[in-house]
Write a protein that holds these residues in place. Sequence first.
Motif, PDB file in Angstrom:
ATOM      1  N   ARG A   3       3.523   2.413  12.900  1.00  0.00           N
ATOM      2  CA  ARG A   3       3.938   1.743  11.652  1.00  0.00           C
ATOM      3  C   ARG A   3       5.394   2.062  11.323  1.00  0.00           C
ATOM      4  NH1 ARG A   3       5.662  -1.232   9.385  1.00  0.00           N
ATOM      5  NH2 ARG A   3       5.351  -2.110   7.323  1.00  0.00           N
ATOM      6  N   ALA A   4       5.819   3.307  11.531  1.00  0.00           N
ATOM      7  CA  ALA A   4       7.209   3.675  11.279  1.00  0.00           C
ATOM      8  C   ALA A   4       8.162   2.908  12.191  1.00  0.00           C
ATOM      9  CB  ALA A   4       7.398   5.177  11.459  1.00  0.00           C
ATOM     10  N   LEU A   5       7.677   2.551  13.384  1.00  0.00           N
ATOM     11  CA  LEU A   5       8.489   1.786  14.320  1.00  0.00           C
ATOM     12  C   LEU A   5       8.605   0.327  13.907  1.00  0.00           C
ATOM     13  CD1 LEU A   5       9.977   1.661  17.064  1.00  0.00           C
ATOM     14  CD2 LEU A   5       7.739   1.389  18.161  1.00  0.00           C
ATOM     15  N   GLY A   6       7.626  -0.172  13.137  1.00  0.00           N
ATOM     16  CA  GLY A   6       7.669  -1.553  12.681  1.00  0.00           C
ATOM     17  C   GLY A   6       6.428  -2.369  12.962  1.00  0.00           C
ATOM     18  N   VAL A   7       5.403  -1.754  13.565  1.00  0.00           N
ATOM     19  CA  VAL A   7       4.170  -2.479  13.887  1.00  0.00           C
ATOM     20  C   VAL A   7       3.474  -2.918  12.602  1.00  0.00           C
ATOM     21  CG1 VAL A   7       1.844  -2.237  14.852  1.00  0.00           C
ATOM     22  CG2 VAL A   7       3.833  -1.388  16.125  1.00  0.00           C
ATOM     23  N   LEU A  66     -14.106   5.226  14.310  1.00  0.00           N
ATOM     24  CA  LEU A  66     -13.489   3.912  14.160  1.00  0.00           C
ATOM     25  C   LEU A  66     -13.134   3.597  12.705  1.00  0.00           C
ATOM     26  CD1 LEU A  66     -12.543   1.241  15.336  1.00  0.00           C
ATOM     27  CD2 LEU A  66     -14.904   0.398  15.153  1.00  0.00           C
ATOM     28  N   SER A  67     -14.054   3.856  11.777  1.00  0.00           N
ATOM     29  CA  SER A  67     -13.761   3.566  10.364  1.00  0.00           C
ATOM     30  C   SER A  67     -12.588   4.404   9.856  1.00  0.00           C
ATOM     31  CB  SER A  67     -15.003   3.815   9.500  1.00  0.00           C
ATOM     32  OG  SER A  67     -16.014   2.875   9.785  1.00  0.00           O
ATOM     33  N   THR A  68     -12.486   5.637  10.336  1.00  0.00           N
ATOM     34  CA  THR A  68     -11.357   6.493   9.956  1.00  0.00           C
ATOM     35  C   THR A  68     -10.045   5.891  10.432  1.00  0.00           C
ATOM     36  OG1 THR A  68     -12.724   8.480  10.042  1.00  0.00           O
ATOM     37  CG2 THR A  68     -10.349   8.801  10.217  1.00  0.00           C
ATOM     38  N   LEU A  69     -10.027   5.401  11.658  1.00  0.00           N
ATOM     39  CA  LEU A  69      -8.805   4.809  12.212  1.00  0.00           C
ATOM     40  C   LEU A  69      -8.453   3.510  11.500  1.00  0.00           C
ATOM     41  CD1 LEU A  69      -9.395   5.429  16.027  1.00  0.00           C
ATOM     42  CD2 LEU A  69      -8.293   6.918  14.336  1.00  0.00           C
ATOM     43  N   VAL A  70      -9.456   2.692  11.225  1.00  0.00           N
ATOM     44  CA  VAL A  70      -9.217   1.458  10.478  1.00  0.00           C
ATOM     45  C   VAL A  70      -8.663   1.779   9.093  1.00  0.00           C
ATOM     46  CG1 VAL A  70     -10.333  -0.527   9.385  1.00  0.00           C
ATOM     47  CG2 VAL A  70     -10.902   0.077  11.744  1.00  0.00           C
ATOM     48  N   GLY A  71      -9.249   2.796   8.449  1.00  0.00           N
ATOM     49  CA  GLY A  71      -8.789   3.183   7.122  1.00  0.00           C
ATOM     50  C   GLY A  71      -7.341   3.636   7.105  1.00  0.00           C
ATOM     51  N   ARG A  72      -6.916   4.397   8.139  1.00  0.00           N
ATOM     52  CA  ARG A  72      -5.524   4.842   8.188  1.00  0.00           C
ATOM     53  C   ARG A  72      -4.587   3.648   8.397  1.00  0.00           C
ATOM     54  NH1 ARG A  72      -2.463   9.442   9.538  1.00  0.00           N
ATOM     55  NH2 ARG A  72      -4.135  10.564   8.470  1.00  0.00           N
ATOM     56  N   ALA A  73      -4.941   2.765   9.320  1.00  0.00           N
ATOM     57  CA  ALA A  73      -4.099   1.595   9.563  1.00  0.00           C
ATOM     58  C   ALA A  73      -3.983   0.742   8.299  1.00  0.00           C
ATOM     59  CB  ALA A  73      -4.664   0.774  10.712  1.00  0.00           C
ATOM     60  N   ALA A  75      -4.277   1.816   5.183  1.00  0.00           N
ATOM     61  CA  ALA A  75      -3.446   2.541   4.222  1.00  0.00           C
ATOM     62  C   ALA A  75      -1.972   2.419   4.546  1.00  0.00           C
ATOM     63  CB  ALA A  75      -3.854   4.016   4.188  1.00  0.00           C
ATOM     64  N   LEU A  76      -1.655   2.236   5.827  1.00  0.00           N
ATOM     65  CA  LEU A  76      -0.266   2.087   6.253  1.00  0.00           C
ATOM     66  C   LEU A  76       0.242   0.654   6.088  1.00  0.00           C
ATOM     67  CD1 LEU A  76      -0.442   4.207   9.526  1.00  0.00           C
ATOM     68  CD2 LEU A  76       0.857   4.790   7.463  1.00  0.00           C
ATOM     69  N   GLY A  77      -0.627  -0.241   5.671  1.00  0.00           N
ATOM     70  CA  GLY A  77      -0.207  -1.622   5.451  1.00  0.00           C
ATOM     71  C   GLY A  77      -0.309  -2.509   6.657  1.00  0.00           C
ATOM     72  N   MET A  78      -0.953  -2.046   7.715  1.00  0.00           N
ATOM     73  CA  MET A  78      -1.099  -2.861   8.915  1.00  0.00           C
ATOM     74  C   MET A  78      -2.322  -3.778   8.803  1.00  0.00           C
ATOM     75  SD  MET A  78       0.053  -0.496  12.156  1.00  0.00           S
ATOM     76  CE  MET A  78      -0.868   1.001  11.840  1.00  0.00           C
ATOM     77  N   TYR A  79      -2.207  -4.937   9.410  1.00  0.00           N
ATOM     78  CA  TYR A  79      -3.335  -5.848   9.509  1.00  0.00           C
ATOM     79  C   TYR A  79      -4.271  -5.313  10.586  1.00  0.00           C
ATOM     80  CZ  TYR A  79      -5.746 -10.371   9.420  1.00  0.00           C
ATOM     81  OH  TYR A  79      -6.675 -11.375   9.265  1.00  0.00           O
ATOM     82  N   THR A  80      -5.561  -5.183  10.278  1.00  0.00           N
ATOM     83  CA  THR A  80      -6.512  -4.567  11.200  1.00  0.00           C
ATOM     84  C   THR A  80      -7.503  -5.598  11.725  1.00  0.00           C
ATOM     85  OG1 THR A  80      -7.905  -3.934   9.304  1.00  0.00           O
ATOM     86  CG2 THR A  80      -6.333  -2.296  10.126  1.00  0.00           C
ATOM     87  N   PRO A  82       0.822  -1.214   0.000  1.00  0.00           N
ATOM     88  CA  PRO A  82       0.000   0.000   0.000  1.00  0.00           C
ATOM     89  C   PRO A  82       0.850   1.255   0.000  1.00  0.00           C
ATOM     90  CG  PRO A  82       0.070  -0.963   2.182  1.00  0.00           C
ATOM     91  CD  PRO A  82       0.764  -1.922   1.268  1.00  0.00           C
ATOM     92  N   ALA A  83       0.241   2.347  -0.414  1.00  0.00           N
ATOM     93  CA  ALA A  83       0.926   3.633  -0.371  1.00  0.00           C
ATOM     94  C   ALA A  83       1.027   4.099   1.072  1.00  0.00           C
ATOM     95  CB  ALA A  83       0.160   4.655  -1.204  1.00  0.00           C
ATOM     96  N   GLY A  84       1.933   5.036   1.319  1.00  0.00           N
ATOM     97  CA  GLY A  84       2.047   5.628   2.641  1.00  0.00           C
ATOM     98  C   GLY A  84       2.929   4.884   3.609  1.00  0.00           C
ATOM     99  N   LEU A  85       3.648   3.854   3.137  1.00  0.00           N
ATOM    100  CA  LEU A  85       4.527   3.118   4.030  1.00  0.00           C
ATOM    101  C   LEU A  85       5.772   3.931   4.355  1.00  0.00           C
ATOM    102  CD1 LEU A  85       4.393  -0.487   2.547  1.00  0.00           C
ATOM    103  CD2 LEU A  85       3.260   0.362   4.580  1.00  0.00           C
ATOM    104  N   PRO A  86       6.379   3.671   5.526  1.00  0.00           N
ATOM    105  CA  PRO A  86       7.622   4.368   5.858  1.00  0.00           C
ATOM    106  C   PRO A  86       8.735   3.978   4.902  1.00  0.00           C
ATOM    107  CG  PRO A  86       7.174   2.600   7.427  1.00  0.00           C
ATOM    108  CD  PRO A  86       5.939   2.748   6.579  1.00  0.00           C
ATOM    109  N   ALA A  87       9.730   4.843   4.767  1.00  0.00           N
ATOM    110  CA  ALA A  87      10.865   4.556   3.900  1.00  0.00           C
ATOM    111  C   ALA A  87      11.683   3.423   4.488  1.00  0.00           C
ATOM    112  CB  ALA A  87      11.725   5.806   3.755  1.00  0.00           C
ATOM    113  N   PRO A  88      12.349   2.626   3.634  1.00  0.00           N
ATOM    114  CA  PRO A  88      13.201   1.551   4.146  1.00  0.00           C
ATOM    115  C   PRO A  88      14.248   2.100   5.103  1.00  0.00           C
ATOM    116  CG  PRO A  88      12.906   1.344   1.774  1.00  0.00           C
ATOM    117  CD  PRO A  88      12.319   2.671   2.170  1.00  0.00           C
TER     118      PRO A  88
END
Length: 463
Positions: A158-162, A178-185, A187-192, A98-104
């Motif tokens: 997410r930047a920390l590695g979660v 809640l839907s806003t928070l789920v949507g951000r997570a 977009a960051l590539g986290m499993y929700t 997904p877009a929005g991931l932290p840089a390597p």
Amino acid sequence: MRLDSRPGLRRGVKLVHDPVRDRHALLYPEGVLLLNDTAADVLAYCDGERAIPAVAGALAEEYEGVDADDVRALLADLDARRLLVSDGTGRPAQVVRPAGLPAPAAGPVRAPVPLGMLAELTYRCPLHCTYCSNPVNLADFTEELGTDEWLRVLDEARALGVLQVHFSGGEPMLRRDLSTLVGRAHALGMYTNLVTSGIPMKEADVAALAAAGLDHFQLSIQDSLPSSADAIAGLRGHERKMTVAGWVRAQGIPMTVNVVLHRSNVDRLLPIAELAVSLGAERLELAHTQFYGWALRNRAALMPSREQVDKATADAATAIQRWGDTVEIVHVIADYHDNTPKPCMYGWGLRQFVVDPTGQMLPCLSAAQLPGLGIVNVRAAPVAGIWYESAAFNRFRGTEWMPEPCHSCALREVDFGGCRCQAYQLVGDAAATDPVCELSPHHDVVPQLAGAGGGVAVPRRMR
């Protein structure tokens, strides 16, 4: 797994690439499996259509020395973990980027890197369950983090590695964002994963969560009998939960049914399991009460007898035999009736952390009760700084802090000395060996408590 198997990802499992660690990982309802390059390369050819020889053949076009039996052994291990299906119904193991991931990360990653976060959005809840693990002093948690604060926490986590976030409470559906928070997570590539009673939900809420990218839905149920379930919950909600389960199934969201077992419902483990199967759950958690918060206050009333625990263990084995091919069934035995402690958070400050409704960042759900721990709020410091530098996370990290018999025990990096909160509750010393352990000098207190059932439970209430 046979050579003619056609492996693909099971529902509710995602293959992602984590730029923080620069590794691939499989994410699933209650876990994260970090993969080496070989496993990731093998999975890239698992599309639910290719048989194992075809997967090995595709790999052989890129690498030398590929053996179909080695490929089968690796995939058989993933299949045994219930991450794959082998009958051709699985999904292609395509990497989610997904877009929005932290840089390597530049250079070596600072260890330890957390895998998961429990976001306790609110302690408000319509239920009055006597086994609730939330704090008894609920009125102290009214200054909840706002939407922007939670969004910042998710970004920093997410930047920390979660890689995985569990939205819980209380009842997280009482948060309008809640839907806003789920949507951000998402977009960051986290499993929700959402942990909910389902009571406040409308059908449109489930659809909105699905649209936001919710990966998994965990529905709490109190019993198989509606009358008993409603009595345990303190309101008439059982039939509502049945309806919500249907909405979740209609949206195609994988679902776990979670049931806390105690003296009042443990004898109905098999009917409970049958109900979960009928609801279309992919997973069933049968977890004996953990005695924290309100559950600790009501310990005597909730404590099952030794006979009940033994019968539940046998019933869980029967349930797995009957329905285990359809539903993953996890049975968590009661601590006080075991001689082996459960691993404390799989290592204090090693894999996971908790952020409570007011922003306290904790190494475990109940750590706030430990005196002098040095807890820091996310309103006062960034997530990474708290994780690496705070006294709270360093106090019991690793094994050097351990007293005997833990310090010289061969299992010290398996069970981590057991639960710090349980040690504090039972003997007044958070650094002591968990008294559940048969090697603990305080082990004698546990059988006394396990056999001291009875009394009247106090319902959970906001005050």
